[in-house]
Design a protein around this motif. Structure first.
Motif, mmCIF file in Angstrom:
data_model
loop_
_atom_site.group_PDB
_atom_site.id
_atom_site.type_symbol
_atom_site.label_atom_id
_atom_site.label_comp_id
_atom_site.label_asym_id
_atom_site.label_seq_id
_atom_site.Cartn_x
_atom_site.Cartn_y
_atom_site.Cartn_z
ATOM 1 N N PRO A 313 81.863 1.520 -59.641
ATOM 2 C CA PRO A 313 80.977 2.914 -59.596
ATOM 3 C C PRO A 313 80.860 3.080 -61.528
ATOM 4 O O PRO A 313 79.721 2.687 -62.277
ATOM 5 N N ALA A 314 82.483 2.637 -61.783
ATOM 6 C CA ALA A 314 82.660 3.538 -63.591
ATOM 7 C C ALA A 314 82.166 2.327 -63.961
ATOM 8 O O ALA A 314 81.450 1.893 -65.430
ATOM 9 N N LEU A 317 78.349 0.889 -64.379
ATOM 10 C CA LEU A 317 77.544 1.846 -65.287
ATOM 11 C C LEU A 317 77.651 1.393 -66.660
ATOM 12 O O LEU A 317 77.277 1.907 -67.731
ATOM 13 N N SER A 318 79.198 1.566 -66.818
ATOM 14 C CA SER A 318 79.390 1.071 -67.962
ATOM 15 C C SER A 318 79.224 -0.483 -69.182
ATOM 16 O O SER A 318 78.432 -0.691 -69.647
ATOM 17 N N LEU A 319 78.758 -0.902 -67.766
ATOM 18 C CA LEU A 319 78.135 -2.776 -67.998
ATOM 19 C C LEU A 319 76.526 -2.234 -68.630
ATOM 20 O O LEU A 319 76.064 -3.129 -69.392
ATOM 21 N N ILE A 349 73.302 -6.226 -63.382
ATOM 22 C CA ILE A 349 74.147 -6.604 -62.791
ATOM 23 C C ILE A 349 75.274 -5.704 -62.980
ATOM 24 O O ILE A 349 76.090 -5.034 -61.860
ATOM 25 N N GLY A 350 75.413 -4.119 -64.234
ATOM 26 C CA GLY A 350 75.638 -3.238 -63.783
ATOM 27 C C GLY A 350 75.622 -2.048 -62.671
ATOM 28 O O GLY A 350 75.828 -1.785 -61.836
ATOM 29 N N VAL A 351 74.209 -2.042 -62.572
ATOM 30 C CA VAL A 351 73.519 -0.978 -61.871
ATOM 31 C C VAL A 351 73.527 -1.847 -60.601
ATOM 32 O O VAL A 351 74.142 -1.024 -59.335
ATOM 33 N N ALA A 424 81.317 9.126 -62.465
ATOM 34 C CA ALA A 424 81.167 8.171 -61.850
ATOM 35 C C ALA A 424 83.182 8.141 -61.401
ATOM 36 O O ALA A 424 83.742 8.103 -60.364
ATOM 37 N N THR A 425 84.097 8.307 -62.716
ATOM 38 C CA THR A 425 85.382 8.542 -62.268
ATOM 39 C C THR A 425 86.188 9.300 -61.536
ATOM 40 O O THR A 425 87.406 8.950 -60.566
ATOM 41 N N ARG A 426 85.337 10.406 -61.236
ATOM 42 C CA ARG A 426 85.534 11.723 -61.212
ATOM 43 C C ARG A 426 84.935 12.286 -59.549
ATOM 44 O O ARG A 426 85.359 12.576 -58.418
#
Length: 430
Positions: A313-314, A317-319, A349-351, A424-426
């Protein structure tokens, strides 16, 4: 005994088919609305009122959500279906015959109101009547429903617009929407409404009230800021405790979903205007870019379900943040259509990488102790509030500053997606 068995077997299948049909209708509706946005904007001389054009239906949805249970109690399932269909068709008729941006927005508001009437009831029915295996298949089928509209939707919309005009083309989603709703209601027509899913009226209405302030601010920033604060306050009041602080686990996942809604859906709602106004390309070329992200999202999601890495996920979302920010930078630098196409495909693609894992985390109780109904309500509130705020803020910025306003909008969307990636990292920690 034998007379009742087919109903038990057919009911869940009808419900599943209805949910998938509604998702297909949502895809068709989204592509028709986004493809026609530049045409409608020009026809109604509404370049300074983009917020009205793109946020009307979502405002109606949020007004309807706290009213849905009350309407079901008073009218029953069949009566609610009839009222919803009447409001939906009537709203589209108003939008299709509109001569001003306000009238168009009023029609869109009515269609959103109709969509929200059965939203909470439909979600609760899916939770109660579909087992986990069937729900998994429904999720996969719902993702696939975006493939065909992404491939042919913009081109078909442009073809119909050329043949019959945008007003008749706006009515294309009607059969799909009505079919999906009819299937859902036939499947659960005897089921009582889920009263535990009822939302408090006052707090829920803070969200559309605040977003309306942003939409009608017309560049007056005190009203826009006050509206955004009101909408966020309403969302925080409805979501589980700890969401605003991105508490590790489910609350952080819900917070990430809200920020994702702001960034991605805000950017998606303005993509054709960005291309035709900022990049000065044809509506056909803009439609190709419009298809890039949803198509990439659908295909990537089907592949991403094979992986269970908590980092997806992280990373995804970064992409998406990268692709969205590139659009803002390219607009300021008079960039090329090809770069915009690639950037928006990368965002999709990121989504596709992020959404399945993030959605599962946001709807899994874990150590939080949330019920299934609470989670279903919370995830829709988070994503739809983010979507509403993204469209309202993007419309306000884009209406007030020309190409500079569009670029500022996409920078805001990119920032929201970066924040979503951090949240998302959390989400993987309980």
């Amino acid at each position: 005994m034998t007379g009742r068995r087919p109903a038990r077997t057919t009911g869940p299948l009808l419900l599943a088919a209805g949910i998938v049909a509604i998702e297909f209708a949502a895809a068709v509706t989204g592509f028709v609305a986004s493809t026609l946005l530049p045409v409608v904007t020009a026809e109604l001389a509404a370049r300074g009122s983009l917020g009205l054009l793109i946020a009307g239906s979502t405002l109606g949805l949020f007004v309807a959500l706290p009213l849905a249970g009350r309407v079901l109690d008073r009218l029953g399932t069949r009566g609610t279906l009839a009222a919803g269909m009447l409001a939906y068709v009537g709203g589209l008729a108003v939008a299709a015959t509109a001569r001003t941006a306000w009238t168009f927005a009023l029609g869109q508001f009515a269609t959103g109101l109709a969509s929200g009437l059965l939203a909470v009831f439909g979600i609760g029915s899916a939770i109660r009547h579909l087992d986990e295996r069937l729900r998994t298949r429904v999720v996969a089928a719902s993702s696939a429903m975006w493939l065909v509209p992404a491939l042919v939707g913009p081109a078909a919309t442009l073809g119909l617009e050329h043949l019959v005009g945008w007003r008749w083309t706006l009515l294309v989603p009607v059969p799909f929407v009505l079919l999906g709703r009819l299937l859902i209601v036939r499947a659960v027509r005897d089921a009582p409404p889920d009263r535990s899913a009822r939302r408090p009226l006052g707090r829920t209405l803070l969200i559309p009230l605040g977003a309306t302030g942003v939409v009608v601010s017309a560049g007056w920033w005190p009203l826009a800021i006050a509206g955004a604060v009101t909408a966020v306050a309403g969302m925080i009041a409805l979501l589980p405790a700890g969401t605003a602080r991105f508490r590790p686990g489910t609350p952080a996942a819900l917070g990430a979903m809200a920020l994702f809604g702001v960034g991605y859906f805000g950017a998606d709602s303005l993509i054709t205007v960005l291309l035709t106004t900022g990049f000065r390309v044809s509506l056909g070329e803009a439609a190709l870019v419009l298809s890039a992200a949803p198509l990439a999202w659908a295909v990537t999601s089907l592949l991403a379900t094979r992986f269970t890495s908590p980092r997806l996920p992280a990373a995804g979302l970064s992409l998406t943040a990268l692709g969205t920010t590139v659009l803002a930078v390219e607009l300021l630098a008079d960039g090329s259509w090809v770069v915009a196409l690639v950037a928006w495909a990368v965002a999709g693609i990121g989504v596709g990488l992020a959404y399945p894992g993030l959605y599962i985390r946001a709807t899994t109780a874990g150590a939080s102790g949330f019920s299934a109904t609470e989670l279903a309500t919370a995830v829709i509130t988070a994503e739809c509030t983010g979507q509403l705020l993204g469209r309202a803020v993007g419309g306000a910025l884009s209406s007030s500053g020309g190409a500079g306003g569009l670029s500022a909008s996409y920078l805001v969307f990119g920032f929201a997606l970066v924040a979503a990636a951090v949240a998302a990292t959390r989400a993987t920690d309980d």
